[in-house]
Design a protein around this motif. Structure first.
Motif, PDB file in Angstrom:
ATOM      1  N   ARG A 115     -27.132  20.878  30.881  1.00 27.28           N
ATOM      2  CA  ARG A 115     -27.258  19.410  30.806  1.00 27.28           C
ATOM      3  C   ARG A 115     -25.720  18.717  30.965  1.00 27.28           C
ATOM      4  O   ARG A 115     -24.840  19.602  30.706  1.00 27.28           O
ATOM      5  N   PRO A 116     -25.675  17.591  31.094  1.00 29.87           N
ATOM      6  CA  PRO A 116     -24.355  16.970  31.066  1.00 29.87           C
ATOM      7  C   PRO A 116     -23.981  16.814  29.647  1.00 29.87           C
ATOM      8  O   PRO A 116     -24.770  16.902  28.890  1.00 29.87           O
ATOM      9  N   VAL A 117     -22.664  17.021  29.784  1.00 25.91           N
ATOM     10  CA  VAL A 117     -22.067  16.985  28.131  1.00 25.91           C
ATOM     11  C   VAL A 117     -22.428  15.879  27.551  1.00 25.91           C
ATOM     12  O   VAL A 117     -22.542  16.010  26.322  1.00 25.91           O
ATOM     13  N   PRO A 139     -23.749  22.344  26.882  1.00 27.22           N
ATOM     14  CA  PRO A 139     -22.474  22.861  27.428  1.00 27.22           C
ATOM     15  C   PRO A 139     -21.723  23.171  25.995  1.00 27.22           C
ATOM     16  O   PRO A 139     -21.297  24.349  25.764  1.00 27.22           O
ATOM     17  N   GLU A 140     -21.659  22.251  24.883  1.00 29.68           N
ATOM     18  CA  GLU A 140     -20.819  22.368  23.832  1.00 29.68           C
ATOM     19  C   GLU A 140     -21.552  23.722  22.959  1.00 29.68           C
ATOM     20  O   GLU A 140     -20.964  24.162  22.243  1.00 29.68           O
ATOM     21  N   GLN A 171     -17.417  24.916  35.808  1.00 30.74           N
ATOM     22  CA  GLN A 171     -17.985  23.931  36.520  1.00 30.74           C
ATOM     23  C   GLN A 171     -18.451  22.517  35.812  1.00 30.74           C
ATOM     24  O   GLN A 171     -18.197  21.482  36.343  1.00 30.74           O
ATOM     25  N   SER A 172     -18.921  22.658  34.376  1.00 29.03           N
ATOM     26  CA  SER A 172     -19.418  21.783  33.705  1.00 29.03           C
ATOM     27  C   SER A 172     -18.135  20.822  33.304  1.00 29.03           C
ATOM     28  O   SER A 172     -18.090  19.660  33.429  1.00 29.03           O
ATOM     29  N   GLU A 173     -16.916  21.453  33.046  1.00 28.63           N
ATOM     30  CA  GLU A 173     -15.891  20.711  32.762  1.00 28.63           C
ATOM     31  C   GLU A 173     -15.132  19.702  33.941  1.00 28.63           C
ATOM     32  O   GLU A 173     -14.728  18.767  33.667  1.00 28.63           O
ATOM     33  N   VAL A 174     -15.619  20.518  35.367  1.00 25.63           N
ATOM     34  CA  VAL A 174     -14.962  19.684  36.347  1.00 25.63           C
ATOM     35  C   VAL A 174     -16.074  18.456  36.654  1.00 25.63           C
ATOM     36  O   VAL A 174     -15.626  17.389  36.810  1.00 25.63           O
ATOM     37  N   SER A 175     -17.286  18.547  36.476  1.00 27.71           N
ATOM     38  CA  SER A 175     -18.317  17.567  36.548  1.00 27.71           C
ATOM     39  C   SER A 175     -19.004  17.639  35.234  1.00 27.71           C
ATOM     40  O   SER A 175     -20.379  17.863  35.223  1.00 27.71           O
ATOM     41  N   PRO A 176     -18.669  16.994  34.298  1.00 27.78           N
ATOM     42  CA  PRO A 176     -19.201  16.740  32.997  1.00 27.78           C
ATOM     43  C   PRO A 176     -20.507  15.928  32.974  1.00 27.78           C
ATOM     44  O   PRO A 176     -21.637  16.131  32.061  1.00 27.78           O
TER      45      PRO A 176
END
Length: 320
Positions: free
Chosen positions: A30-32, A92-93, A13-18
């Motif tokens: 958190r945001p990337v 995320p990372e 989901q984070s990859e779709v909405s970074p």
């Protein structure tokens, strides 16, 4: 496995909405693009440290020790990271790095589970058997960041000990020492941070160093007592217990225990994790008080601040 599956869903989901905050079940991201916090950097350093240790144990075919560092301790630092970032979310990372490392580290011991996670959950096309040991490891652990993490954990334990002491005093009717606090009512915690050691402690350290044989790992106790007696230090009842504590630390870690300097800024660090401290310690307010410029303090605050030394804050608990 459920945690890893949930974490993987959050990462997708984070990859779709970074650029957005993502929450899937108990996993918050958190945001990337968000900068690395001190908790992020500590977690990253601890992962590297444990991966280095796990690789070394595998090289020696010490599989039980590899399981300890590569799984049990790895999960332990992850749980701490999840807790300390609960207010802001994980990066995320770093979550992705944790999952990759965890699966690779367990492959020699649980190959079937690792293959399932690698392909079915993580979606990799190839086999885990073709994966390589992490190549992005530092030459050696980041001991400075590890020390910061240890300091945070120790501070939390010490604050809890301070609250337990209040509970014990509350049970003693007419007991001496400390203030009476109703812990069931809104309460506050003051954390007092010092930048200098008391002069008498520095004198004790100097005497201990002068009469310590590093090669033999032994102290000349007679000379230490004579030196402290000649300077009149033995009149201070705190001297000998303090000297014994330093000797214990030297016995555990060697002569480096004499160096008690703190190589990070305590007030700034504690202020950055204030939300975590307030939540995990369950206080309605937490105040970090820098004793280099404390402002006006009440008598009870002045007394509570006295034991503080660099690296070891003191505490005061009171009702709001």
């Amino acid at each position: 496995m459920e945690w890893v599956t949930e974490a993987r869903k959050a990462l997708k989901q984070s990859e779709v909405s970074p650029d957005e905050t993502v929450k899937v079940g108990d996993i918050a991201l958190r945001p990337v693009s968000s900068p690395l916090s001190v908790a992020d950097r500590i977690f990253n350093a601890e992962m590297d440290t444990l991966t280095i240790a796990t690789g070394a144990e595998y090289e020696k075919t010490m599989y039980r020790d590899a399981l300890k560092s590569g799984f049990y301790e790895f999960v332990k630092v992850r749980d701490w990271y999840v807790n300390v970032t609960a207010d802001s979310g994980m990066h995320p990372e770093l979550l992705r790095k944790y999952i990759n490392r965890q699966v690779i580290q367990l492959t020699p011991i649980t190959p079937h589970w690792a293959e399932h996670i690698w392909k079915t959950v993580m979606g990799n096309a190839g086999s885990i058997m073709d994966a390589r040991w992490p190549a992005d490891l530092p030459a050696e652990p980041d001991h400075a960041l590890i020390a910061v993490g240890d300091y945070i954990r120790k501070t939390v334990r010490s604050a809890r000990d301070a609250e337990s002491a209040v509970q014990r005093r509350n049970k003693k009717k007419g007991g001496k020492g400390g203030i009476e606090v109703d812990l069931s009512k809104p309460k506050a915690l003051d954390i007092y941070v010092a930048h200098e050691f008391p002069a008498w402690q520095e004198e004790v350290i100097a005497a201990l160093k002068s009469h310590y044989d590093a090669a033999a790992g032994k102290f000349d106790d007679k000379q230490i007592v004579a030196s402290l007696g000649a300077s009149g230090m033995l009149k201070n009842k705190k001297v000998m217990p303090f000297a014994q504590e330093i000797k214990k630390r030297v016995a555990l870690t060697g002569a480096k225990a004499f160096d008690r300097a703190v190589y990070f800024k305590e007030p700034e660090l504690l202020s950055e994790i204030l939300a975590y401290l307030k939540r995990t310690l369950e206080f309605d307010a937490v105040n970090v008080i820098d004793l280099t410029n404390p402002g006006t303090l009440r008598d009870d605050q002045i007394k509570a601040a006295e034991p503080a030394v660099p690296g070891e804050p003191s505490f005061l608990i009171y009702n709001l």
